[in-house]
Design a protein around this motif. Structure first.
Motif, PDB file in Angstrom:
ATOM      1  N   GLY A  15      31.777 -63.334 -64.831  1.00 22.06           N
ATOM      2  CA  GLY A  15      32.939 -63.148 -63.955  1.00 22.06           C
ATOM      3  C   GLY A  15      34.150 -63.940 -64.382  1.00 22.06           C
ATOM      4  O   GLY A  15      35.197 -63.860 -63.735  1.00 22.06           O
ATOM      5  N   ARG A  16      34.037 -64.698 -65.485  1.00 25.17           N
ATOM      6  CA  ARG A  16      35.161 -65.492 -65.980  1.00 25.17           C
ATOM      7  C   ARG A  16      35.394 -65.155 -67.449  1.00 25.17           C
ATOM      8  O   ARG A  16      34.869 -65.824 -68.329  1.00 25.17           O
ATOM      9  CB  ARG A  16      34.898 -66.986 -65.813  1.00 25.17           C
ATOM     10  N   PRO A  17      36.155 -64.118 -67.730  1.00 19.31           N
ATOM     11  CA  PRO A  17      36.414 -63.739 -69.129  1.00 19.31           C
ATOM     12  C   PRO A  17      37.013 -64.901 -69.910  1.00 19.31           C
ATOM     13  O   PRO A  17      37.903 -65.599 -69.436  1.00 19.31           O
ATOM     14  CB  PRO A  17      37.414 -62.581 -68.997  1.00 19.31           C
ATOM     15  N   MET A  18      36.528 -65.100 -71.123  1.00 21.18           N
ATOM     16  CA  MET A  18      37.008 -66.205 -71.951  1.00 21.18           C
ATOM     17  C   MET A  18      38.329 -65.821 -72.611  1.00 21.18           C
ATOM     18  O   MET A  18      38.422 -64.782 -73.265  1.00 21.18           O
ATOM     19  CB  MET A  18      35.973 -66.553 -73.009  1.00 21.18           C
ATOM     20  N   PRO A  19      39.361 -66.642 -72.461  1.00 20.89           N
ATOM     21  CA  PRO A  19      40.636 -66.343 -73.126  1.00 20.89           C
ATOM     22  C   PRO A  19      40.512 -66.472 -74.642  1.00 20.89           C
ATOM     23  O   PRO A  19      39.967 -67.455 -75.140  1.00 20.89           O
ATOM     24  CB  PRO A  19      41.596 -67.413 -72.566  1.00 20.89           C
ATOM     25  N   PHE A  20      41.026 -65.468 -75.341  1.00 20.17           N
ATOM     26  CA  PHE A  20      40.963 -65.465 -76.802  1.00 20.17           C
ATOM     27  C   PHE A  20      42.306 -64.978 -77.322  1.00 20.17           C
ATOM     28  O   PHE A  20      42.682 -63.824 -77.113  1.00 20.17           O
ATOM     29  CB  PHE A  20      39.852 -64.531 -77.283  1.00 20.17           C
ATOM     30  N   ALA A  21      43.036 -65.860 -77.996  1.00 18.24           N
ATOM     31  CA  ALA A  21      44.349 -65.503 -78.548  1.00 18.24           C
ATOM     32  C   ALA A  21      44.225 -65.192 -80.029  1.00 18.24           C
ATOM     33  O   ALA A  21      43.521 -65.886 -80.769  1.00 18.24           O
ATOM     34  CB  ALA A  21      45.344 -66.635 -78.333  1.00 18.24           C
TER      35      ALA A  21
END
Length: 248
Positions: A116-122
């Motif tokens: 439920g907490r998508p990991m931020p990926f830049a």
């Protein structure tokens, strides 16, 4: 710039690179970064670092790879004076390293604590990766040199993989800057007005240039803001760079 801005926001920052050293030992913010030397294509190395991270930034790349016939220009176009190695192809340096990091991020995102907490990926892509979406872009690409087509193919492969993972596992922040510059990179300054004038005149396949300082700020702001997802062109990059980011 990403590391510097992340530290200023209160993050603990780890940088993985071939050198594994700070580009500016006199910088107090960069002195707080954990500089790790290693292979970004080594899954075990990347997984170990991502497992301890809250967000990932992929900024590995090169303009002229060893197959382009132009790698001798790398010390000029690379601000870090990076020298391509024998295996430094667009596929190895951009696509494979990014997919290794994406796989590691997806593995962490699958943990019960992360549900439920998508990991931020830049990911630092490029404005030209969006040519198929703008008028005349495909025609310009059709007459582009082969090295540029391979460069764009690697960028687009990563963008596609990230967007496929955006259905709950990851939150992709895909920065698409045009020419990246600052006032210390004198060799690119003469072409800055040309790019900016073409963009201002509405040439659809030329984007306004982006200062590296703004790109670094924008990436960190995008990681912090849960509402930021997908492709960020120069207007979004400028807007994110102007965002006041409170410290943690």
């Amino acid at each position: 710039e990403v590391c510097r801005n992340a530290v200023k926001c209160g993050y603990e920052v780890t940088s993985l690179s071939r050198r594994g050293v700070s580009p500016d030992p006199s910088d107090s913010a960069l002195a707080q970064v954990d500089w790790v030397s290693g292979d970004a294509n080594d899954a075990a190395t990347v997984e170990g670092l991502v497992a301890k991270a809250d967000a990932v930034v992929h900024a590995i790349g090169l303009l002229f790879d060893v197959e382009s016939g132009l790698s001798f220009l790398s010390p000029v176009v690379s601000y870090s004076n990076s020298q391509p190695g024998a295996e430094s192809t667009y596929d190895n340096m951009t696509r494979k390293t990014a997919l290794t990091a994406i796989a590691a991020a997806k593995k962490k995102a699958a943990l019960p604590a992360m549900l439920g907490r998508p990991m931020p990926f830049a990911f630092v892509s490029c404005a030209e990766a969006g040519w198929p979406d703008v008028p005349l872009g495909e025609q310009v690409e059709a007459v582009s040199p082969e090295w540029l087509k391979k460069y764009l193919a690697a960028k687009r492969a990563v963008e596609s993989e990230l967007m496929e993972a955006s259905t709950g596992q990851l939150r992709p922040v895909i920065a698409r800057p045009s020419l990246i510059w600052n006032w210390r990179k004198l060799d690119v300054l003469p072409v800055i007005p040309i790019f900016n004038a073409a963009s201002a005149l509405g040439v659809p396949f030329v984007d306004k240039t982006v200062r590296v300082e703004d790109l670094g700020k924008a990436i960190v702001a995008g990681l912090r803001d849960g509402g930021v997802s997908g492709v960020q062109r120069y207007p979004e990059i400028e807007a994110l760079a102007a965002t006041e980011i409170p410290a943690l």
